[in-house]
Scaffold this active site. Structure first.
Site, short mmCIF file in Angstrom:
data_model
loop_
_atom_site.label_atom_id
_atom_site.label_comp_id
_atom_site.label_asym_id
_atom_site.label_seq_id
_atom_site.Cartn_x
_atom_site.Cartn_y
_atom_site.Cartn_z
N ASP A 14 0.82 -1.23 0.00
CA ASP A 14 0.00 0.00 0.00
C ASP A 14 0.85 1.27 0.00
O ASP A 14 0.43 2.30 0.51
CB ASP A 14 -0.96 0.02 1.21
CG ASP A 14 -1.75 -1.26 1.35
OD1 ASP A 14 -2.39 -1.65 0.37
OD2 ASP A 14 -1.71 -1.87 2.43
N LYS A 17 2.46 2.30 -5.21
CA LYS A 17 3.21 1.85 -6.38
C LYS A 17 2.47 2.14 -7.68
O LYS A 17 3.08 2.47 -8.70
CB LYS A 17 3.49 0.34 -6.27
CG LYS A 17 4.38 -0.02 -5.08
CD LYS A 17 4.62 -1.52 -5.01
CE LYS A 17 3.39 -2.31 -4.61
NZ LYS A 17 2.92 -2.00 -3.24
N GLY A 41 -4.13 -4.25 -4.71
CA GLY A 41 -4.96 -3.17 -5.24
C GLY A 41 -4.13 -1.95 -5.56
O GLY A 41 -3.45 -1.42 -4.68
N HIS A 42 -4.15 -1.52 -6.81
CA HIS A 42 -3.42 -0.32 -7.22
C HIS A 42 -4.42 0.75 -7.64
O HIS A 42 -5.26 0.52 -8.52
CB HIS A 42 -2.46 -0.63 -8.37
CG HIS A 42 -1.31 -1.50 -7.96
ND1 HIS A 42 -0.41 -2.03 -8.84
CD2 HIS A 42 -0.92 -1.94 -6.74
CE1 HIS A 42 0.49 -2.75 -8.20
NE2 HIS A 42 0.19 -2.72 -6.92
N GLN A 226 2.06 -5.94 -3.31
CA GLN A 226 2.36 -6.02 -1.87
C GLN A 226 3.67 -5.28 -1.56
O GLN A 226 4.01 -4.33 -2.24
CB GLN A 226 2.40 -7.48 -1.39
CG GLN A 226 1.05 -8.15 -1.31
CD GLN A 226 0.64 -8.84 -2.60
OE1 GLN A 226 1.45 -9.37 -3.33
NE2 GLN A 226 -0.64 -8.84 -2.88
#
Length: 435
Positions: A14, A17, A41-42, A226
């Site tokens: 988180d 990225k 999740g991005h 991650q």
């Protein structure tokens, strides 16, 4: 000459990225996901539009950029189809630019069922905080050499036989060991075959495609999911993810040699966060209003992209960061969310720990030792001037520049990029990774 960059998280994930990968793609031809699954999740903000991606690489929102899902990713095909459809509904060409490795292990419904049943069977203190997406069980199947892979979808008869054998094993575990319901074979098979028809045109030799782009002189980005402290080998085990999320995995997870990886950009929040269970030496109280932890949580909008869970927050931990720099071979750092610290009169940095009567300045290996670490912190003056949206270093307040300089000094790695907001333009560049 091509220059290829690996983008990895240096904390517990988180770190932001997605925004940085998207920002870098104006200098790249291809973006590769090389590990993890749809538990990552991005979030990207482009103008007035926010994109939330799980499997599709972050380069997809840049026209003309090729995107690849490497063999190191465990793939929920049904979820990927939904993600593609949502992006295409927003006017983004996905199918014309996305290539999927035939070697990706497939996540099926029984993997998620096992994931949920295992977590439910554990006492609260031992729960990992898994997303329940089936990532761990899918990687277990890969290592046990019983996984169904994307190329199996091209052979329906073979797929059906392998599925029958695989599901018999998992249903035995579900019903006889975890006291959960069995998963229906026919339903899983029907869904997989329906999904296969949509995904087959996207499957191709990712390794060969990457080598061809590199040979032609195009820059490539390798996008990690991650963070390094969740790495299955080097993280706070067992409170980790089920894949290697360090820079070295970019080679194995996409089918290129390590000689093709030229620069490692470590993404680091200006503070620390963690989702789920596991030790967190610099953790702060996020519930009490008026405290630094509460500010980080609220101003940083620290809620999981995939789960919506509140992220735990704490001061930047440079002892943990140094461990990540070491195991990733970080070339330069990108500090994100600096603006979240605006207005704090005092900012602290965890520079090491007391453990078993000794002082150490490097995160130990494994959750048990990390849980015994008492943080050693130093204090620096905060700043009252807003840093949100600042795009040049000299317009940052002096105290913010001093904070960045101290991080460099402690970690012995340059801060090459600073992100001051979610938009592409809200970025300070000291040294461009692709120039």
């Amino acid at each position: 000459m091509a220059k290829n960059v690996v983008v990895v998280g240096t904390q517990w994930g988180d770190e932001g990225k997605g925004k940085i990968v998207d920002w870098l793609t104006d200098h790249a031809k291809g973006v590769v996901r090389f590990q993890g699954g749809h538990n990552a999740g991005h979030t990207l903000v482009v103008g007035a539009t926010t994109y939330k991606l799980n499997l599709v690489p972050s380069g997809i929102v840049r026209a003309g950029v090729d995107c690849f899902i490497g063999n190191g990713v465990v793939l929920d095909v049904h979820h990927l189809i939904g993600e593609i459809q949502a992006l295409e509904a927003g006017g983004i060409d996905v199918r014309g630019r996305l290539k999927i490795s035939p070697g990706c292990p497939i996540i099926l419904g029984f993997h998620s069922a096992v994931d949920h049943a295992r977590e439910a069977a554990k006492c609260a203190d031992l729960r990992i905080g898994t997303t329940g997406k089936g990532i761990g069980p899918a990687y277990e199947d890969k290592v046990a050499r019983r996984a169904l892979r994307v190329y199996d979808l091209f052979y329906p008869g073979r797929f059906a036989e392998k599925l029958k054998e695989n599901l018999a094993y998992h249903n035995f575990v579900l019903t006889r060991y975890l006291n959960a319901q069995a998963v229906d074979y026919e339903a899983v098979l029907a869904q997989a075959m329906a999904d296969a028809e949509q995904i087959k045109p996207l499957v191709g030799d990712v390794s060969a495609a990457l080598h061809a782009l590199n040979k032609a002189g195009h820059n490539l980005l390798f996008e990690g999911a991650q963070g390094a402290l969740l790495d299955i080998d080097h993280g706070t085990y067992p409170f980790v993810t089920s894949s290697n999320c360090v820079a070295g995995q970019a080679a194995a997870g996409s089918g290129v040699g390590p000689g093709m990886l030229h620069y490692v950009l470590g993404i680091t929040k200006a503070y620390s966060t963690r989702v789920g269970g596991g030790p967190f030496p610099s953790e702060l109280d996020i519930e009490r209003e008026g405290t630094p932890g509460h500010q980080m949580s609220q101003r940083g909008r620290e809620f999981g992209t995939v789960t919506g869970r509140k992220r735990r927050c704490g001061w930047l931990d440079t002892a943990a960061l140094k461990r990540s720099i070491q195991i990733n071979g970080v070339t330069g750092l990108c500090i994100t969310k600096l603006d979240v610290l605006d207005g704090l009169s005092e900012i602290r940095i965890c520079t090491g720990y007391r453990l078993d009567g000794k002082e150490i300045d490097l995160l130990p290996m494994g959750a048990d030792e990390v849980a015994g670490c008492e943080p050693i912190v130093e204090s620096m003056p905060g700043w009252s001037v807003s840093t949100a949206g600042v795009s040049t270093l000299d317009t940052l307040p002096a105290a913010a520049r001093a904070y960045l300089a101290r991080v460099e000094e402690l970690c012995e790695v340059p801060v090459d990029v600073v992100s001051t907001g979610p938009e592409r333009r809200e970025t300070i560049v000291r040294r461009h990774p692709l120039e």
